[in-house]
Design an enzyme around this catalytic site. Structure first.
Site, PDB file in Angstrom:
ATOM      1  N   SER A  55       0.862  -1.181   0.000  1.00 48.12           N
ATOM      2  CA  SER A  55       0.000   0.000   0.000  1.00 48.12           C
ATOM      3  C   SER A  55       0.894   1.224   0.000  1.00 48.12           C
ATOM      4  O   SER A  55       1.987   1.197   0.561  1.00 48.12           O
ATOM      5  CB  SER A  55      -0.890   0.059   1.248  1.00 48.12           C
ATOM      6  OG  SER A  55      -1.954  -0.835   1.150  1.00 48.12           O
ATOM      7  N   GLU A  62      -0.775  18.708  -6.697  1.00 48.49           N
ATOM      8  CA  GLU A  62      -2.129  18.752  -7.226  1.00 48.49           C
ATOM      9  C   GLU A  62      -3.095  17.814  -6.503  1.00 48.49           C
ATOM     10  O   GLU A  62      -4.265  17.780  -6.816  1.00 48.49           O
ATOM     11  CB  GLU A  62      -2.101  18.408  -8.725  1.00 48.49           C
ATOM     12  CG  GLU A  62      -1.227  19.325  -9.552  1.00 48.49           C
ATOM     13  CD  GLU A  62       0.281  18.994  -9.503  1.00 48.49           C
ATOM     14  OE1 GLU A  62       1.058  19.782 -10.074  1.00 48.49           O
ATOM     15  OE2 GLU A  62       0.674  17.987  -8.888  1.00 48.49           O
ATOM     16  N   SER A  63      -2.668  17.016  -5.551  1.00 50.31           N
ATOM     17  CA  SER A  63      -3.450  16.154  -4.656  1.00 50.31           C
ATOM     18  C   SER A  63      -2.712  14.857  -4.356  1.00 50.31           C
ATOM     19  O   SER A  63      -1.731  14.882  -3.641  1.00 50.31           O
ATOM     20  CB  SER A  63      -4.868  15.884  -5.144  1.00 50.31           C
ATOM     21  OG  SER A  63      -5.626  15.360  -4.063  1.00 50.31           O
ATOM     22  N   HIS A  68      -3.385   0.071  -3.331  1.00 49.23           N
ATOM     23  CA  HIS A  68      -3.279  -1.129  -2.509  1.00 49.23           C
ATOM     24  C   HIS A  68      -3.267  -2.307  -3.467  1.00 49.23           C
ATOM     25  O   HIS A  68      -4.096  -2.367  -4.379  1.00 49.23           O
ATOM     26  CB  HIS A  68      -4.422  -1.272  -1.509  1.00 49.23           C
ATOM     27  CG  HIS A  68      -4.194  -2.434  -0.585  1.00 49.23           C
ATOM     28  ND1 HIS A  68      -3.295  -2.376   0.458  1.00 49.23           N
ATOM     29  CD2 HIS A  68      -4.693  -3.680  -0.590  1.00 49.23           C
ATOM     30  CE1 HIS A  68      -3.273  -3.559   1.066  1.00 49.23           C
ATOM     31  NE2 HIS A  68      -4.109  -4.368   0.445  1.00 49.23           N
ATOM     32  N   CYS A  83      -6.081  18.156  -8.893  1.00 48.74           N
ATOM     33  CA  CYS A  83      -6.757  19.448  -8.907  1.00 48.74           C
ATOM     34  C   CYS A  83      -6.117  20.312  -9.987  1.00 48.74           C
ATOM     35  O   CYS A  83      -4.941  20.152 -10.303  1.00 48.74           O
ATOM     36  CB  CYS A  83      -6.626  20.143  -7.555  1.00 48.74           C
ATOM     37  SG  CYS A  83      -7.368  19.210  -6.213  1.00 48.74           S
TER      38      CYS A  83
END
Length: 126
Positions: A55, A62-63, A68, A83
Protein backbone atom coordinates in the site's frame (compact mmCIF):
# COMPACT_ATOMS: atom_id res chain seq x y z
CA UNK A 1 -19.17 25.48 -13.29
CA UNK A 2 -15.73 23.87 -13.40
CA UNK A 3 -14.87 21.25 -10.81
CA UNK A 4 -11.94 21.80 -8.46
CA UNK A 5 -10.59 18.36 -9.21
CA UNK A 6 -10.89 15.03 -10.99
CA UNK A 7 -10.82 11.76 -9.08
CA UNK A 8 -10.28 8.51 -10.98
CA UNK A 9 -10.94 5.22 -9.18
CA UNK A 10 -9.20 2.43 -11.05
CA UNK A 11 -9.45 -1.35 -10.84
CA UNK A 12 -6.37 -2.84 -12.49
CA UNK A 13 -6.55 -6.59 -13.18
CA UNK A 14 -4.21 -9.26 -14.52
CA UNK A 15 -1.09 -7.60 -13.14
CA UNK A 16 2.21 -9.39 -12.65
CA UNK A 17 2.69 -10.84 -9.15
CA UNK A 18 6.41 -10.02 -9.00
CA UNK A 19 5.71 -6.34 -9.66
CA UNK A 20 2.73 -5.90 -7.32
CA UNK A 21 4.57 -7.62 -4.47
CA UNK A 22 7.78 -5.58 -4.76
CA UNK A 23 7.61 -2.39 -2.69
CA UNK A 24 10.46 -0.70 -4.58
CA UNK A 25 8.92 -1.47 -7.99
CA UNK A 26 5.46 -0.27 -6.92
CA UNK A 27 6.95 2.87 -5.37
CA UNK A 28 8.95 3.73 -8.50
CA UNK A 29 6.04 3.03 -10.86
CA UNK A 30 3.66 5.17 -8.76
CA UNK A 31 6.09 8.10 -8.57
CA UNK A 32 6.81 7.81 -12.29
CA UNK A 33 3.05 7.70 -13.02
CA UNK A 34 2.61 11.01 -11.21
CA UNK A 35 5.46 12.54 -13.21
CA UNK A 36 4.11 11.06 -16.46
CA UNK A 37 0.80 12.81 -15.77
CA UNK A 38 2.59 16.14 -15.30
CA UNK A 39 2.33 16.30 -11.50
CA UNK A 40 4.82 17.74 -9.04
CA UNK A 41 5.76 15.05 -6.48
CA UNK A 42 6.06 16.27 -2.88
CA UNK A 43 6.40 13.09 -0.77
CA UNK A 44 5.59 9.42 -0.81
CA UNK A 45 5.28 6.53 1.63
CA UNK A 46 4.79 2.82 0.97
CA UNK A 47 4.33 -0.23 3.19
CA UNK A 48 4.96 -3.93 2.40
CA UNK A 49 2.55 -6.39 3.99
CA UNK A 50 3.30 -9.98 4.98
CA UNK A 51 2.96 -12.36 3.32
CA UNK A 52 2.19 -10.13 0.32
CA UNK A 53 0.80 -6.81 -0.83
CA UNK A 54 1.84 -3.18 -0.93
CA UNK A 55 0.00 0.00 0.00
CA UNK A 56 1.20 3.51 -0.61
CA UNK A 57 0.50 7.10 -1.41
CA UNK A 58 2.25 9.70 -3.51
CA UNK A 59 1.46 13.24 -2.41
CA UNK A 60 1.56 15.66 -5.32
CA UNK A 61 1.09 19.42 -5.35
CA UNK A 62 -2.13 18.75 -7.23
CA UNK A 63 -3.45 16.15 -4.66
CA UNK A 64 -2.48 12.43 -4.54
CA UNK A 65 -2.14 8.94 -6.00
CA UNK A 66 -2.88 5.95 -3.75
CA UNK A 67 -2.65 2.17 -4.22
CA UNK A 68 -3.28 -1.13 -2.51
CA UNK A 69 -2.17 -4.36 -4.19
CA UNK A 70 -3.29 -7.96 -3.98
CA UNK A 71 -0.43 -9.69 -5.85
CA UNK A 72 -1.94 -13.14 -5.34
CA UNK A 73 -4.98 -11.96 -7.33
CA UNK A 74 -3.03 -9.86 -9.83
CA UNK A 75 -5.13 -6.88 -8.72
CA UNK A 76 -4.40 -3.28 -7.78
CA UNK A 77 -6.90 -0.75 -6.43
CA UNK A 78 -5.76 2.74 -7.38
CA UNK A 79 -7.08 6.23 -6.96
CA UNK A 80 -5.71 9.32 -8.64
CA UNK A 81 -7.03 12.69 -7.49
CA UNK A 82 -5.81 15.81 -9.28
CA UNK A 83 -6.76 19.45 -8.91
CA UNK A 84 -6.39 22.10 -11.57
CA UNK A 85 -5.98 21.61 -15.29
CA UNK A 86 -2.28 20.81 -15.59
CA UNK A 87 -2.39 17.13 -14.57
CA UNK A 88 -4.40 14.44 -16.36
CA UNK A 89 -5.28 11.57 -13.97
CA UNK A 90 -5.95 9.24 -16.93
CA UNK A 91 -2.33 9.55 -18.04
CA UNK A 92 -1.27 8.20 -14.63
CA UNK A 93 -3.81 5.33 -14.76
CA UNK A 94 -2.77 4.29 -18.25
CA UNK A 95 0.90 4.39 -17.26
CA UNK A 96 0.22 2.19 -14.20
CA UNK A 97 -1.74 -0.30 -16.29
CA UNK A 98 1.15 -0.63 -18.72
CA UNK A 99 3.91 -0.87 -16.10
CA UNK A 100 2.04 -3.42 -13.97
CA UNK A 101 1.74 -5.64 -17.05
CA UNK A 102 -2.04 -5.56 -16.60
CA UNK A 103 -4.57 -7.27 -18.82
CA UNK A 104 -7.51 -5.01 -17.98
CA UNK A 105 -8.36 -1.59 -16.53
CA UNK A 106 -11.79 -0.56 -15.30
CA UNK A 107 -12.06 3.00 -14.05
CA UNK A 108 -14.49 5.80 -13.43
CA UNK A 109 -13.97 9.51 -12.98
CA UNK A 110 -15.77 11.69 -10.48
CA UNK A 111 -15.66 15.46 -10.61
CA UNK A 112 -14.81 16.86 -7.17
CA UNK A 113 -15.62 20.26 -5.73
CA UNK A 114 -18.45 21.37 -7.97
CA UNK A 115 -19.70 24.10 -5.65
CA UNK A 116 -23.18 25.59 -5.89
CA UNK A 117 -23.15 29.21 -7.06
CA UNK A 118 -24.26 30.45 -3.64
CA UNK A 119 -21.08 29.11 -2.00
CA UNK A 120 -18.76 30.63 -4.58
CA UNK A 121 -20.51 34.01 -4.25
CA UNK A 122 -20.30 33.92 -0.46
CA UNK A 123 -16.61 32.98 -0.57
CA UNK A 124 -15.90 36.04 -2.69
CA UNK A 125 -17.65 38.26 -0.12
CA UNK A 126 -15.62 36.97 2.85
Amino acid sequence: MKPLGRHVLAEIYGCKFDILNDIKKVEKIMVDAALEAGAEVREYVFHKFSPQGVSGVVVISESHLAIHTWPELGYAAVDVFTCGEKVNPWDACNYLTEKFGAEHLTAKETKRGILPEIFTREAVNL
